[in-house]
Scaffold this active site. Structure first.
Site, mmCIF file in Angstrom:
data_model
loop_
_atom_site.group_PDB
_atom_site.id
_atom_site.type_symbol
_atom_site.label_atom_id
_atom_site.label_comp_id
_atom_site.label_asym_id
_atom_site.label_seq_id
_atom_site.Cartn_x
_atom_site.Cartn_y
_atom_site.Cartn_z
ATOM 1 N N GLU A 104 -31.037 72.570 60.630
ATOM 2 C CA GLU A 104 -30.833 73.981 60.994
ATOM 3 C C GLU A 104 -29.507 74.501 60.433
ATOM 4 O OE1 GLU A 104 -31.333 74.590 65.246
ATOM 5 O OE2 GLU A 104 -33.086 73.300 65.207
ATOM 6 N N ASN B 172 -33.104 68.232 69.191
ATOM 7 C CA ASN B 172 -33.121 69.362 68.268
ATOM 8 C C ASN B 172 -32.651 68.973 66.869
ATOM 9 O OD1 ASN B 172 -33.858 71.041 70.429
ATOM 10 N ND2 ASN B 172 -31.711 71.350 70.983
ATOM 11 N N LYS C 86 -34.813 67.567 75.392
ATOM 12 C CA LYS C 86 -34.724 68.116 74.038
ATOM 13 C C LYS C 86 -34.116 67.166 73.020
ATOM 14 C CE LYS C 86 -34.843 72.293 73.114
ATOM 15 N NZ LYS C 86 -35.783 73.080 72.333
ATOM 16 N N GLN D 135 -6.725 87.490 43.623
ATOM 17 C CA GLN D 135 -6.230 86.471 44.546
ATOM 18 C C GLN D 135 -7.284 86.149 45.612
ATOM 19 O OE1 GLN D 135 -2.018 86.174 45.543
ATOM 20 N NE2 GLN D 135 -2.564 86.846 47.596
ATOM 21 N N SER E 109 -29.864 69.003 74.435
ATOM 22 C CA SER E 109 -29.534 70.283 75.048
ATOM 23 C C SER E 109 -28.723 70.014 76.298
ATOM 24 C CB SER E 109 -30.836 71.006 75.413
ATOM 25 O OG SER E 109 -30.599 71.949 76.437
ATOM 26 N N LYS F 142 -10.235 82.989 45.799
ATOM 27 C CA LYS F 142 -10.096 81.564 46.110
ATOM 28 C C LYS F 142 -10.790 81.114 47.383
ATOM 29 C CE LYS F 142 -6.016 81.768 43.480
ATOM 30 N NZ LYS F 142 -6.402 83.191 43.273
ATOM 31 N N TYR G 245 -5.490 91.843 34.611
ATOM 32 C CA TYR G 245 -5.356 91.206 35.910
ATOM 33 C C TYR G 245 -5.026 92.225 36.993
ATOM 34 C CZ TYR G 245 -3.717 88.423 39.794
ATOM 35 O OH TYR G 245 -3.572 87.896 41.053
ATOM 36 N N THR H 228 -50.578 77.076 51.964
ATOM 37 C CA THR H 228 -50.220 78.405 51.470
ATOM 38 C C THR H 228 -50.278 79.290 52.702
ATOM 39 O OG1 THR H 228 -52.487 79.036 50.942
ATOM 40 C CG2 THR H 228 -51.214 78.020 49.171
ATOM 41 N N HIS H 229 -49.381 80.259 52.770
ATOM 42 C CA HIS H 229 -49.295 81.134 53.957
ATOM 43 C C HIS H 229 -49.091 80.321 55.238
ATOM 44 C CE1 HIS H 229 -50.941 84.221 51.217
ATOM 45 N NE2 HIS H 229 -51.740 83.245 50.834
ATOM 46 N N SER I 72 -0.560 83.951 49.162
ATOM 47 C CA SER I 72 -1.785 83.152 49.066
ATOM 48 C C SER I 72 -1.519 81.670 49.295
ATOM 49 C CB SER I 72 -2.446 83.358 47.698
ATOM 50 O OG SER I 72 -1.516 83.110 46.663
ATOM 51 N N ASN J 228 -0.598 84.983 35.786
ATOM 52 C CA ASN J 228 -1.975 85.438 35.560
ATOM 53 C C ASN J 228 -2.799 84.428 34.761
ATOM 54 O OD1 ASN J 228 -1.001 87.627 36.879
ATOM 55 N ND2 ASN J 228 -1.073 89.036 35.138
HETATM 56 N N1 ARG Z 1 -1.482 84.259 43.636
HETATM 57 C C1 ARG Z 1 -1.969 85.013 42.536
HETATM 58 C C2 ARG Z 1 -3.488 84.912 42.439
HETATM 59 O O1 ARG Z 1 -4.025 84.135 43.110
HETATM 60 C C3 ARG Z 1 -1.364 84.495 41.250
HETATM 61 C C4 ARG Z 1 -1.274 85.521 40.186
HETATM 62 C C5 ARG Z 1 -0.341 86.560 40.613
HETATM 63 N N2 ARG Z 1 -0.035 87.463 39.566
HETATM 64 C C6 ARG Z 1 0.585 88.636 39.785
HETATM 65 N N3 ARG Z 1 0.824 89.366 38.773
HETATM 66 N N4 ARG Z 1 0.877 89.023 40.994
HETATM 67 O O2 ARG Z 1 -4.127 85.632 41.713
#
Ligand code: ARG
Length: 471
Positions: free
Chosen positions: A302, A297, A295, A334, A289, A337, A329, A167-168, A35, A122
């Protein structure tokens, strides 16, 4: 990634957990499970969390004072390397946590290896995400304040500018442009409330939960929480490492905020269309455009409308991520993120640009008023007028509907029908009817709290300013 690891990972640095395994990780497997490409964004909060943990370990006599000094010195170097872009991130080291710990250990030796005492990645990652998200929420609240302040200023300038309310998407009744803008102020105020409320649940400390069951070391979680500015600790270790509901709440609040942005953006697109012509949007928010030379735009609104979908997607991604995870966990987490980062970035950019965009919107009061003359927007006011003179509302509705048909046949607005023509529909109509047939007269009557009369709008703006100052 500055430093790539050798094919097959054969001569890659040993993994923090490699002792348990008979063969090294395959390169694709390594990339798939790593990660670090995205979670390095958490480096700053990861270091903050580690330092607070190490200081607590030292206070509790779990870590020798000399080791803490080494860790503090080493982490300062690591932080500087990251800040200056000199840090060599390694996929073989999997994630931000192991990258930083390994580098710390290279710099200070055994003290670096003692940092993880009584802790797991974790509870570490859950802490990092919460610390990071807390900062994002604070930044987003400041940006939302700017948007709301801009809406208040525009609303104040146009508290008496009449436009058709729809409205509408059909002309319904006159409202003021200031009143219309204040509707969005209310929406964004609730979005800010939701973010602030969600922050309370984000701001609890998972550290101490360790892998899932807590730790046998005599840790002091409360002091870590205090040092990191958390309002308290997560009460249950299994819950602390596994749930991401705090992030989902954030995304839900963000998704709603984007829905509101998208509605406003949609209106700007419509209003800028020459058939409405209610606003001009400054050139810097529009593009041309490549084929049609004429144009202009409204690309920025948008895109705001379109980007709502990204944030909704992040919300659904995280809901789906957690739904079938057994306690506690799992590596699935992971995947929390990237959607979270993307949503926070999208929200920050969108709020920033929205505040600027509003500064580039020029209302066309003449066009708004002209549109009112075409939609029989004061028909309800004429009915109310007859009711005030004693006619039951249903009868008044019928009388006015017939008057509208006649005006429509003549191709004029109600206000343009001669008094004698109106009196033919009801003798209750007198000369004073002229006041209620104008958009300004219609709006002026709605002076209760929440109404569109200029004085009611100005009062709403004053209350809103007080709320904004107090929050
Ligand atoms: N990179 C992991 C995450 O984002 C960190 C925790 C990993 N824990 C594990 N037991 N593999 O969740």
């Amino acid at each position: 990634m500055q430093h790539e690891d050798s094919p097959k990972g054969a001569s890659a640095p040993a993994k923090a957990w490699s002792g348990r395994f008979a063969e090294p990780a395959d390169r694709l497997m390594q990339r798939y499970t790593a990660s670090v490409a995205f979670d390095r964004r958490l480096a700053e909060v990861d270091i903050r969390g580690s330092l607070a943990h190490a200081r607590m370990l030292a206070r509790q006599g779990i870590l020798p004072a000399g080791d803490l000094a080494d860790i503090e010195r080493g982490m300062a170097l690591v932080a500087a390397e990251i800040r200056d872009g000199r840090f060599e991130w390694s996929v073989a080291r999997e994630d931000v946590h192991l990258n930083i710990e390994a580098r710390l250990t290279e710099l200070v030796g055994d003290a670096g290896k003692r940092l993880h005492t009584g802790r797991s990645r974790n509870d570490q990652v859950a802490t990092d995400v919460r610390l990071w998200l807390r900062g994002e929420i604070d930044a987003l609240l400041a940006l939302l304040r700017a948007v709301r302040g801009r809406l208040l200023d525009m609303a104040e300038a146009h508290a008496a500018t009449v436009m058709p309310g729809f409205t509408h998407l059909q002309v319904a009744q006159p409202v003021t442009f200031g009143h219309h803008l204040m509707a969005y102020f209310e929406m964004f105020s609730r979005d800010a409330e939701r973010l602030a409320d969600c922050r309370r649940r984000v701001n609890r400390l998972p550290l101490g939960a360790a892998a899932l069951a807590g730790t046998g070391f005599p840790i002091d979680r409360e002091s870590v929480a205090a040092e990191l500015g958390f309002d308290g600790v997560c009460e249950n270790s299994l819950d602390a490492v596994s749930d991401r509901d705090f992030a989902i709440e954030f995304l839900a609040a963000g998704a709603l905020a984007m829905a509101h942005v998208s509605r406003l953006a949609e209106e700007l697109v419509l209003w800028m269309n020459p058939r409405f012509g209610f606003v001009d949007i400054a050139d810097r928010f529009c593009t041309g455009s490549s084929i049609m030379p004429q144009k202009k735009n409204p690309d920025v609104p948008e895109l705001m409308r379109g980007k709502a979908g990204r944030v909704y997607g992040s919300l659904v991604a995280l809901l789906t991520l957690v739904k079938a995870q057994p306690l506690a966990y799992n590596k699935d987490n992971q995947e929390d993120k990237e959607p979270l980062f993307d949503a926070a970035d999208t929200l920050a950019d969108t709020f920033t640009i929205l505040a600027e965009l509003l500064g580039g919107v020029t209302p066309r009061a003449d066009r708004m008023r002209a549109a009112l003359a075409e939609g029989y927007a004061t028909a309800t006011d004429l009915a109310d007028y007859l009711v005030r003179k004693g006619m039951p509302f249903r009868d008044a509705h019928e009388v006015v509907a017939r008057a509208v048909r006649e005006a429509e046949a003549a191709g004029v607005d109600l206000a343009a029908l001669p008094l004698a023509r109106l009196r033919a529909f009801s003798p209750l109509v007198e000369a004073d009817v002229a006041e209620v047939l104008t958009p300004e007269g219609s709006a002026a009557t709605r002076r209760h709290t929440g109404g569109t009369a200029p004085e009611a709008v100005r009062a709403a703006i004053a209350r809103a300013r007080a709320r904004l100052a107090a929050a």
